[in-house]
Design a protein around this motif. Structure first.
Motif, PDB file in Angstrom:
ATOM      1  N   GLN A 185       0.833  -1.191   0.000  1.00 31.96           N
ATOM      2  CA  GLN A 185       0.000   0.000   0.000  1.00 31.96           C
ATOM      3  C   GLN A 185       0.872   1.246   0.000  1.00 31.96           C
ATOM      4  O   GLN A 185       2.011   1.218   0.475  1.00 31.96           O
ATOM      5  CB  GLN A 185      -0.887   0.029   1.244  1.00 31.96           C
ATOM      6  CG  GLN A 185      -1.795  -1.152   1.369  1.00 31.96           C
ATOM      7  CD  GLN A 185      -2.645  -1.090   2.622  1.00 31.96           C
ATOM      8  OE1 GLN A 185      -2.960  -0.024   3.137  1.00 31.96           O
ATOM      9  NE2 GLN A 185      -3.033  -2.260   3.107  1.00 31.96           N
ATOM     10  N   THR A 186       0.320   2.335  -0.522  1.00 28.42           N
ATOM     11  CA  THR A 186       1.024   3.612  -0.492  1.00 28.42           C
ATOM     12  C   THR A 186       0.038   4.743  -0.678  1.00 28.42           C
ATOM     13  O   THR A 186      -1.130   4.523  -1.019  1.00 28.42           O
ATOM     14  CB  THR A 186       2.119   3.678  -1.579  1.00 28.42           C
ATOM     15  OG1 THR A 186       2.960   4.804  -1.326  1.00 28.42           O
ATOM     16  CG2 THR A 186       1.530   3.766  -2.973  1.00 28.42           C
ATOM     17  N   LEU A 218       6.109   8.954  -3.004  1.00 23.72           N
ATOM     18  CA  LEU A 218       5.163   8.032  -2.365  1.00 23.72           C
ATOM     19  C   LEU A 218       5.310   8.201  -0.864  1.00 23.72           C
ATOM     20  O   LEU A 218       6.429   8.296  -0.355  1.00 23.72           O
ATOM     21  CB  LEU A 218       5.453   6.573  -2.740  1.00 23.72           C
ATOM     22  CG  LEU A 218       5.343   6.179  -4.209  1.00 23.72           C
ATOM     23  CD1 LEU A 218       5.673   4.696  -4.382  1.00 23.72           C
ATOM     24  CD2 LEU A 218       3.973   6.491  -4.778  1.00 23.72           C
ATOM     25  N   MET A 219       4.202   8.226  -0.159  1.00 24.79           N
ATOM     26  CA  MET A 219       4.217   8.327   1.290  1.00 24.79           C
ATOM     27  C   MET A 219       3.630   7.041   1.872  1.00 24.79           C
ATOM     28  O   MET A 219       2.733   6.455   1.284  1.00 24.79           O
ATOM     29  CB  MET A 219       3.387   9.522   1.766  1.00 24.79           C
ATOM     30  CG  MET A 219       3.866  10.857   1.226  1.00 24.79           C
ATOM     31  SD  MET A 219       5.480  11.341   1.842  1.00 24.79           S
ATOM     32  CE  MET A 219       5.078  11.812   3.484  1.00 24.79           C
ATOM     33  N   LYS A 220       4.140   6.661   3.027  1.00 26.34           N
ATOM     34  CA  LYS A 220       3.647   5.470   3.716  1.00 26.34           C
ATOM     35  C   LYS A 220       3.599   4.266   2.772  1.00 26.34           C
ATOM     36  O   LYS A 220       2.623   3.512   2.734  1.00 26.34           O
ATOM     37  CB  LYS A 220       2.289   5.736   4.345  1.00 26.34           C
ATOM     38  CG  LYS A 220       1.991   4.788   5.498  1.00 26.34           C
ATOM     39  CD  LYS A 220       0.751   5.170   6.249  1.00 26.34           C
ATOM     40  CE  LYS A 220       0.582   4.178   7.390  1.00 26.34           C
ATOM     41  NZ  LYS A 220      -0.650   4.339   8.096  1.00 26.34           N
ATOM     42  N   ALA A 221       4.664   4.111   1.988  1.00 26.01           N
ATOM     43  CA  ALA A 221       4.776   2.961   1.091  1.00 26.01           C
ATOM     44  C   ALA A 221       5.228   1.779   1.928  1.00 26.01           C
ATOM     45  O   ALA A 221       6.348   1.779   2.467  1.00 26.01           O
ATOM     46  CB  ALA A 221       5.757   3.250  -0.042  1.00 26.01           C
ATOM     47  N   GLN A 222       4.369   0.789   2.065  1.00 24.11           N
ATOM     48  CA  GLN A 222       4.649  -0.355   2.934  1.00 24.11           C
ATOM     49  C   GLN A 222       4.244  -1.659   2.263  1.00 24.11           C
ATOM     50  O   GLN A 222       3.155  -1.754   1.699  1.00 24.11           O
ATOM     51  CB  GLN A 222       3.883  -0.222   4.253  1.00 24.11           C
ATOM     52  CG  GLN A 222       4.265   1.007   5.037  1.00 24.11           C
ATOM     53  CD  GLN A 222       3.436   1.175   6.309  1.00 24.11           C
ATOM     54  OE1 GLN A 222       2.277   0.749   6.370  1.00 24.11           O
ATOM     55  NE2 GLN A 222       4.021   1.805   7.295  1.00 24.11           N
ATOM     56  N   ALA A 223       5.154  -2.626   2.364  1.00 23.15           N
ATOM     57  CA  ALA A 223       4.891  -3.962   1.828  1.00 23.15           C
ATOM     58  C   ALA A 223       4.913  -4.947   3.000  1.00 23.15           C
ATOM     59  O   ALA A 223       5.783  -4.865   3.874  1.00 23.15           O
ATOM     60  CB  ALA A 223       5.939  -4.341   0.811  1.00 23.15           C
TER      61      ALA A 223
END
Length: 154
Positions: free
Chosen positions: A84-85, A144-149
């Motif tokens: 998500q991002t 991109l902000m708060k790009a989390q996998a």
């Protein structure tokens, strides 16, 4: 290459970094693959007319190339169970003929990743990505902000 295991990870561990060059040709290829032919991704005059600094990369293209760092690190794209991002800034992609563009034209997306959280019960690691690119004036910005996998590990 040694397989990544849950036991070898610690919060804050860096997984690596990479730079992804982006050209107008990449945007045209992506438009064909995705079906997104919005002229802001290939037509300078149109992009300027709608208030953009010029042609910009597709948001999903940017998101897609950023996750490659995690895929390369874990060695199995299927291990990524969530990604998500938030899109924060566009990635301008100057023409090779433009005065402010690099000699080869285009732009460069920089990606760095580190372990943001570990879930022992589910054996997952959250990888936090920092994704930046120069703006139209050449100033590095987060795109991109708060790009989390979320990665499922053995």
């Amino acid at each position: 290459m040694t397989a990544i295991t849950f036991e070898t990870l610690e919060k804050g561990t860096e997984i690596g970094a990479c730079q992804i060059p982006v050209t107008r040709a990449d945007l045209v290829a992506y438009a064909g693959a995705s079906g997104d032919f919005n002229p802001i991704h290939w037509n300078e005059r149109f992009a300027n007319a709608v208030g953009l600094p010029g042609v910009i990369a597709h948001g999903m293209f940017t998101m897609g190339v950023a996750i490659q760092l995690v895929t390369n690190w874990v060695g199995d794209a299927g291990a990524i169970v969530d990604y998500q991002t938030r899109f924060s800034k566009p990635v301008p992609v100057p023409d090779a003929e433009g005065e402010s563009s690099p000699a080869s034209g285009g732009n460069v997306i920089s990606v760095a990743g580190k372990i943001g959280a570990l879930d022992q019960e589910n054996r997952t690691a959250r990888v936090d990505l920092t994704v930046t690119a120069p703006d139209a004036q050449g100033k590095e910005q987060k795109v991109l902000m708060k790009a989390q996998a979320l990665v499922q590990l053995a």
